[in-house]
Design an enzyme around this catalytic site. Structure first.
Site, PDB file in Angstrom:
ATOM      1  N   LYS A 204       5.493  -4.188   8.879  1.00  0.00           N
ATOM      2  CA  LYS A 204       6.417  -3.783   7.804  1.00  0.00           C
ATOM      3  C   LYS A 204       7.859  -3.756   8.289  1.00  0.00           C
ATOM      4  O   LYS A 204       8.784  -3.907   7.492  1.00  0.00           O
ATOM      5  CB  LYS A 204       6.050  -2.399   7.282  1.00  0.00           C
ATOM      6  CG  LYS A 204       4.605  -2.195   6.930  1.00  0.00           C
ATOM      7  CD  LYS A 204       4.192  -2.894   5.659  1.00  0.00           C
ATOM      8  CE  LYS A 204       2.725  -2.666   5.395  1.00  0.00           C
ATOM      9  NZ  LYS A 204       2.265  -3.146   4.130  1.00  0.00           N
TER      10      LYS A 204
HETATM   11  N1  LIG Z   1      -0.730  -1.342   3.569  1.00  0.00           N
HETATM   12  C1  LIG Z   1       0.410  -0.693   3.037  1.00  0.00           C
HETATM   13  C2  LIG Z   1       0.234  -0.336   1.601  1.00  0.00           C
HETATM   14  C3  LIG Z   1       1.451  -0.679   0.833  1.00  0.00           C
HETATM   15  O1  LIG Z   1       1.655  -2.068   0.908  1.00  0.00           O
HETATM   16  P1  LIG Z   1       3.024  -2.786   0.661  1.00  0.00           P
HETATM   17  O2  LIG Z   1       2.959  -4.024   1.492  1.00  0.00           O
HETATM   18  O3  LIG Z   1       3.092  -3.077  -0.769  1.00  0.00           O
HETATM   19  O4  LIG Z   1       4.112  -1.866   1.085  1.00  0.00           O
HETATM   20  C4  LIG Z   1       0.806   0.491   3.906  1.00  0.00           C
HETATM   21  O5  LIG Z   1       0.447   0.516   5.063  1.00  0.00           O
HETATM   22  O6  LIG Z   1       1.495   1.385   3.440  1.00  0.00           O
END
Ligand SMILES: N[C@@H](CCOP(=O)(O)O)C(=O)O
Length: 492
Positions: A112
């Site tokens: 992320k």
């Molecule tokens: N796996 C994600 C869930 C949210 O997914 P996103 O890619 O839409 O932010 C997490 O770890 O929070």
């Protein structure tokens, strides 16, 4: 470039800066380009580019209302010394059978960071470009990784406030500690007595609550999102597919023009959708393999065309993938329906009302870029052990899901196309599961597990966990799912 909602018409399209600020379209749909970019580039141009250069190139294809200088400043700030590897996303080859795209070298040790280090850069510039004078309230639902990464990315960013909702008891000890210790005057984090799907559904409902939106606007606030439903979160993730391809050419693992397959541990479907967009842009990708844990709703969808979330919700040792309603699948459905928003509206309505839908044979035929598989808890443990014993390489449980699925796919479907596994988190985020799989002994959680893993691996402890257990923790705030709106009301 204009962006439209997957549930709306092209004549309501808005520019990229506005789409990034809004996060989710007012009709509940997700923003997609009205005309998908078809850039002219030759693959050899990509070889030798730095991560920053690759990211800038990809962003420039989608976000043409930003100047060259704005994009340059954004990627320079986003991809610097906060990553512990100068390559930002190194690719490593293992004899266990796969190439691992290491996406965990950022500050919060998960993929992320590749998007959430740059989203604040894009967001603050978008606010200026659009002349928005509201405070941007970034609502985030997390199953573990997005929460910390969004808090870290937006930490003390003027004009923004982040509120993260996570499932109470549904994240790993390190993930929890990361969220509870993250400093920043603009950050709030709240546990929800429910699962990720409930948290995400309520976040979407709050976005769609017009009256609430108007009240907030009067008080000077406006919602946005740090989840992959935000196009500004999703597009930066395309860069690492291009960068990996170029690295593998440079390492002479593949020749220019050769095809690669990617196996992606999948929850909210953002990461794998970024791979699909990379393929649409012209990257030679043979297959995208969607890997799920025991919450295998997507495996069934790709095999049968039926999406059915009416099934038990499992809390697994790969918690970031504990999801039964994958937001970004909607963007793929939009393409598979030849951009017919009425088809998407209908499917999403069925999902909301019955928890299920079946796509047509014509739509299924459009999904041939994908394959799918899942790994059980036992498969995950066995894969962590197999890779460690073969290569002395520790993989986290999410990577292990993908690695196990990739290994099976290579044995059963295609053993010749080079396979890249997206390694989405550091093993230090899930030391208990990794150690237990390798040693087959009981493990004490938290700091003890981190240190024990470090002793076993004899590597440098990542900065993101080094001091984690010494930092001051905020108290856990817990709300019921239907109290999320009230929490926002009272804390803004
Ligand atoms: N796996 C994600 C869930 C949210 O997914 P996103 O890619 O839409 O932010 C997490 O770890 O929070």
């Amino acid at each position: 470039m204009k962006y439209r909602s997957t549930r709306g018409t092209a004549d309501q399209a808005i520019n990229s800066a506005a789409a990034i600020i809004q996060g989710l379209a007012p009709d509940g749909g997700l923003y997609v380009p009205v005309t998908f970019p078809q850039p002219t580039f030759s693959l050899d141009q990509l070889v030798g580019l730095s991560y920053q250069e690759t990211a800038k190139l990809v962003l420039s294809w989608f976000f043409d209302d930003y100047s060259d200088e704005q994009l340059q400043d954004s990627v320079t700030a986003a991809y610097g010394s906060q990553f512990d590897d100068a390559k930002i996303v190194p690719v490593t080859a293992k004899t266990a059978g796969n190439y691992y795209m290491e996406l965990f070298h950022g500050p919060t040790l998960a993929f992320k960071d590749l998007a959430l280090q740059v989203l604040p850069q894009l967001m603050t510039r978008a606010v200026k470009l659009q002349g928005v004078d509201h405070n941007i309230v970034i609502l985030t639902a997390t199953s573990g990784d997005t929460g910390t990464a969004s808090m870290r990315g937006f930490q003390d960013v003027d004009g923004t406030q982040v509120i993260v909702f996570y499932p109470h008891g549904g994240v790993s000890p390190v993930q929890l500690r990361q969220m509870l210790t993250q400093q920043g005057r603009n950050l709030k984090v709240v546990a929800v007595e429910g699962n990720f799907d409930q948290a995400q559904a309520n976040v979407k409902k709050i976005f769609g609550d017009r009256e609430f939106g108007q009240q907030l606007a009067q008080a000077g606030h406006q919602f946005s999102s740090a989840n992959s439903m935000n196009i500004g979160r999703l597009i930066p993730q395309i860069a690492y597919y291009f960068y990996t391809y170029a690295q593998m050419v440079a390492q002479q693992t593949i020749q220019l023009g050769d095809q690669l397959s990617f196996t992606v541990p999948t929850g909210n479907f953002g990461d794998i959708l970024a791979g699909y967009y990379a393929k649409k842009l012209g990257l030679p990708i043979k297959k995208l393999i969607c890997a799920s844990n025991q919450n295998n709703v997507l495996t069934d969808f790709f095999k049968t065309g039926k999406y059915d979330r009416n099934r038990p919700f499992f809390l697994t040792n790969s918690p970031s993938m504990d999801i039964l309603v994958s937001s970004n699948l909607e963007r793929l459905l939009f393409d598979a329906a030849d951009q017919d928003e009425t088809v998407v509206q209908d499917l999403m309505q069925q999902l909301a009302q019955t928890g299920a839908y079946q796509i047509s044979d014509d739509m299924r035929a459009q999904l041939s870029d994908f394959a799918a598989g899942f790994a059980s808890e036992a498969d995950i443990q066995a894969e962590i052990k197999r890779v460690y014993e073969t290569d002395g390489y520790a993989i986290d449980p999410h990577t292990a899901v993908a690695s196990a699925v990739a290994h099976r796919y290579q044995a059963e479907e295609d053993g010749t196309t080079p396979m890249v596994v997206l390694s989405t988190a550091s093993p230090y985020k899930f030391p208990e599961t990794v150690l237990k799989a390798i040693t087959e002994q009981p493990v004490e959680p938290g700091l003890k597990a981190v240190n024990q893993l470090n002793q076993l691996l004899q590597d440098t402890l990542p900065a993101g966990v080094r001091d984690l257990f010494e930092l001051k923790e905020r108290a856990e705030v817990v709300v019921e799912p239907d109290e999320m709106k009230q929490y926002i009301q009272t804390h803004l």
